[in-house]
Design a protein around this motif. Structure first.
Motif, mmCIF file in Angstrom:
data_model
loop_
_atom_site.group_PDB
_atom_site.id
_atom_site.type_symbol
_atom_site.label_atom_id
_atom_site.label_comp_id
_atom_site.label_asym_id
_atom_site.label_seq_id
_atom_site.Cartn_x
_atom_site.Cartn_y
_atom_site.Cartn_z
ATOM 1 N N GLY A 1 45.683 27.638 50.980
ATOM 2 C CA GLY A 1 44.422 28.344 51.058
ATOM 3 C C GLY A 1 44.175 29.120 49.789
ATOM 4 O O GLY A 1 44.734 28.819 48.738
ATOM 5 N N PHE A 2 43.332 30.147 49.885
ATOM 6 C CA PHE A 2 42.978 30.934 48.711
ATOM 7 C C PHE A 2 42.722 32.375 49.129
ATOM 8 O O PHE A 2 42.666 32.705 50.320
ATOM 9 C CB PHE A 2 41.754 30.338 48.009
ATOM 10 C CG PHE A 2 40.459 30.462 48.786
ATOM 11 C CD1 PHE A 2 39.598 31.529 48.570
ATOM 12 C CD2 PHE A 2 40.101 29.499 49.722
ATOM 13 C CE1 PHE A 2 38.409 31.639 49.282
ATOM 14 C CE2 PHE A 2 38.904 29.597 50.435
ATOM 15 C CZ PHE A 2 38.066 30.675 50.215
ATOM 16 N N PHE A 3 42.574 33.250 48.132
ATOM 17 C CA PHE A 3 42.278 34.658 48.361
ATOM 18 C C PHE A 3 40.778 34.888 48.150
ATOM 19 O O PHE A 3 40.200 34.398 47.174
ATOM 20 C CB PHE A 3 43.046 35.551 47.393
ATOM 21 C CG PHE A 3 44.507 35.712 47.676
ATOM 22 C CD1 PHE A 3 45.273 34.672 48.202
ATOM 23 C CD2 PHE A 3 45.143 36.906 47.408
ATOM 24 C CE1 PHE A 3 46.628 34.822 48.449
ATOM 25 C CE2 PHE A 3 46.498 37.078 47.644
ATOM 26 C CZ PHE A 3 47.245 36.039 48.163
ATOM 27 N N ALA A 4 40.178 35.655 49.034
ATOM 28 C CA ALA A 4 38.795 36.097 48.872
ATOM 29 C C ALA A 4 38.804 37.483 48.247
ATOM 30 O O ALA A 4 39.375 38.416 48.823
ATOM 31 C CB ALA A 4 38.084 36.137 50.221
ATOM 32 N N ALA A 5 38.211 37.637 47.080
ATOM 33 C CA ALA A 5 38.169 38.927 46.395
ATOM 34 C C ALA A 5 36.865 39.635 46.752
ATOM 35 O O ALA A 5 35.802 39.301 46.221
ATOM 36 C CB ALA A 5 38.310 38.740 44.891
ATOM 37 N N LEU A 6 36.952 40.593 47.660
ATOM 38 C CA LEU A 6 35.783 41.329 48.147
ATOM 39 C C LEU A 6 35.902 42.789 47.715
ATOM 40 O O LEU A 6 35.665 43.705 48.499
ATOM 41 C CB LEU A 6 35.692 41.222 49.674
ATOM 42 C CG LEU A 6 35.669 39.802 50.243
ATOM 43 C CD1 LEU A 6 35.735 39.839 51.766
ATOM 44 C CD2 LEU A 6 34.411 39.061 49.782
ATOM 45 N N ASP A 7 36.258 42.993 46.461
ATOM 46 C CA ASP A 7 36.671 44.318 46.001
ATOM 47 C C ASP A 7 35.759 44.914 44.938
ATOM 48 O O ASP A 7 36.183 45.780 44.173
ATOM 49 C CB ASP A 7 38.102 44.269 45.478
ATOM 50 C CG ASP A 7 38.286 43.270 44.324
ATOM 51 O OD1 ASP A 7 37.505 42.319 44.229
ATOM 52 O OD2 ASP A 7 39.229 43.448 43.535
ATOM 53 N N GLN A 8 34.489 44.495 44.885
ATOM 54 C CA GLN A 8 33.583 45.121 43.923
ATOM 55 C C GLN A 8 33.553 46.624 44.195
ATOM 56 O O GLN A 8 33.421 47.058 45.338
ATOM 57 C CB GLN A 8 32.168 44.548 44.057
ATOM 58 C CG GLN A 8 32.062 43.065 43.798
ATOM 59 C CD GLN A 8 32.223 42.232 45.064
ATOM 60 O OE1 GLN A 8 32.607 42.743 46.113
ATOM 61 N NE2 GLN A 8 31.929 40.959 44.967
ATOM 62 N N SER A 9 33.662 47.413 43.116
ATOM 63 C CA SER A 9 33.718 48.869 43.262
ATOM 64 C C SER A 9 32.448 49.492 42.705
ATOM 65 O O SER A 9 31.443 48.807 42.513
ATOM 66 C CB SER A 9 34.969 49.416 42.580
ATOM 67 O OG SER A 9 35.017 49.009 41.230
ATOM 68 N N GLY A 10 32.481 50.796 42.414
ATOM 69 C CA GLY A 10 31.266 51.505 42.036
ATOM 70 C C GLY A 10 30.490 50.870 40.904
ATOM 71 O O GLY A 10 29.275 50.691 40.986
ATOM 72 N N GLY A 11 31.173 50.488 39.822
ATOM 73 C CA GLY A 11 30.474 49.959 38.674
ATOM 74 C C GLY A 11 29.895 48.571 38.873
ATOM 75 O O GLY A 11 28.858 48.228 38.303
ATOM 76 N N SER A 12 30.561 47.751 39.688
ATOM 77 C CA SER A 12 30.122 46.364 39.863
ATOM 78 C C SER A 12 29.307 46.141 41.132
ATOM 79 O O SER A 12 28.749 45.057 41.329
ATOM 80 C CB SER A 12 31.338 45.429 39.880
ATOM 81 O OG SER A 12 32.266 45.809 40.869
ATOM 82 N N THR A 13 29.202 47.152 41.986
ATOM 83 C CA THR A 13 28.487 46.977 43.246
ATOM 84 C C THR A 13 26.996 46.692 43.053
ATOM 85 O O THR A 13 26.465 45.788 43.726
ATOM 86 C CB THR A 13 28.695 48.204 44.151
ATOM 87 O OG1 THR A 13 30.083 48.308 44.478
ATOM 88 C CG2 THR A 13 27.897 48.080 45.437
ATOM 89 N N PRO A 14 26.272 47.407 42.175
ATOM 90 C CA PRO A 14 24.846 47.087 42.028
ATOM 91 C C PRO A 14 24.597 45.634 41.646
ATOM 92 O O PRO A 14 23.665 44.994 42.161
ATOM 93 C CB PRO A 14 24.375 48.054 40.934
ATOM 94 C CG PRO A 14 25.303 49.223 41.049
ATOM 95 C CD PRO A 14 26.638 48.606 41.395
ATOM 96 N N LYS A 15 25.427 45.084 40.749
ATOM 97 C CA LYS A 15 25.248 43.686 40.359
ATOM 98 C C LYS A 15 25.544 42.754 41.527
ATOM 99 O O LYS A 15 24.820 41.774 41.749
ATOM 100 C CB LYS A 15 26.165 43.357 39.180
ATOM 101 C CG LYS A 15 25.980 41.935 38.668
ATOM 102 C CD LYS A 15 26.843 41.667 37.440
ATOM 103 C CE LYS A 15 26.632 40.243 36.942
ATOM 104 N NZ LYS A 15 27.478 39.937 35.753
#
Length: 299
Positions: free
Chosen positions: A14-28
């Motif tokens: 399988g694979f890893f899902a990266a759902l970790d956008q933080s403050g700086g990347s959340t708006p994008k």
């Protein structure tokens, strides 16, 4: 350390899902999801919206442990609930997806062709909370922009120093020294990184357990020797700015890596999609990334 989760990740189906956008990347991330900045006026409202997006992803029927091995979470996601259950607990008990926590606090200014991590303040407190939430491991990112031996050595030293601290707290660290896909000397930077990683992994104790999250290298299977080391649980591939099709095409030629994609996983998902449209798009993305991770096509 949860030995069932350890065995699941080591199997690598399988694979890893990266759902970790933080403050700086959340708006994008929200903008790509179709949520414009006029939909929120405070950070709290912004994080409510991104949590709703993540909750929609992880509760979808296609998001389960048969293809998604683990999910990397932002700190606020760990602290929130999904269907009334703490997110990490929901992921493992309901989805059989291993929860991982992003712990870095962003990047320092560039020096010697790299961006080290900013100091991770209050790390002990964060690791204690992660253990309470039954989180399996952590992830932290720094960036290599050019083939500078001094800079690459500093990146690897910092990653392993923090990794030792995290391991001592009972969690498995994912070390992520990303090589920029726009590096003018990407091949040389990857070779420097490979050699520094081999040296640092070789210095670990025999019972150590870490993971590596790396840019898909120009030379396929560059990191195969690291994947073969029993101390390296998995070598994960980040999408690094490639769209999903290109990232999957490159990953499918590298037998030593499985995906840990963020933007490439969420590509094509929109807030205004019906549940049927959203689910169909997510299922197609998961299937494509899963295939690139486990059904290799060397070439």
């Amino acid at each position: 350390m949860n030995t069932t989760q350890l065995a699941k990740i080591r199997a690598g189906r399988g694979f890893f899902a990266a759902l970790d956008q933080s403050g700086g990347s959340t708006p994008k991330a929200l903008a790509e999801y179709g949520v414009a900045e006029d939909r929120y006026s405070t950070d709290e409202e912004m994080f409510d919206l991104v949590h709703a997006m993540r909750a929609r992803v992880v509760t979808d029927p296609s998001f389960d442990g048969s293809r998604v091995l683990a999910a990397i979470l932002f700190e606020q996601t760990m602290d929130r609930d999904v269907h009334g259950v703490p997110t990490g607990q929901f992921l493992w008990e309901d989805r059989q997806v291993v929860p991982i926590l992003k712990v870095d606090k962003g990047l320092a200014e560039e020096k010697h062709g790299v961006q080290l991590m900013k100091p991770i303040d209050a790390l002990d407190d964060l690791l204690e909370r992660a253990n309470r939430h039954r989180i399996f491991g952590t992830k932290m990112r720094s960036v290599i922009k050019d083939a500078d031996a001094q800079g690459v050595a500093a990146i690897v030293d910092q990653q392993f120093e923090y990794g030792a601290h995290i391991s001592a707290a009972g969690l498995v660290p994912i070390l992520e020294p990303e090589v920029s896909i726009d590096s003018p000397h990407k091949v040389e930077a990857e070779r420097l990184l490979h050699d520094a990683l081999v040296t640092s992994v070789g210095a670990l104790s025999e019972d150590a357990v870490i993971m590596l999250k790396l840019t898909i290298p120009t030379q396929p299977d560059l990191y195969a020797d690291l994947k073969a080391d029993p101390r390296v649980l998995q070598v994960l591939a980040l999408s690094g700015g490639y769209d999903r099709d290109e990232a999957c095409a490159k990953l499918g030629k590298d037998a030593s890596m499985i995906a840990s994609f963020s933007r490439a996983l969420l590509e094509g998902l929109r807030d205004d999609q019906s549940d049927e449209q959203f689910s169909a798009q997510l299922a197609a993305s998961i299937e494509q990334i899963y295939a690139a991770s486990v059904d290799k096509q060397p070439g």
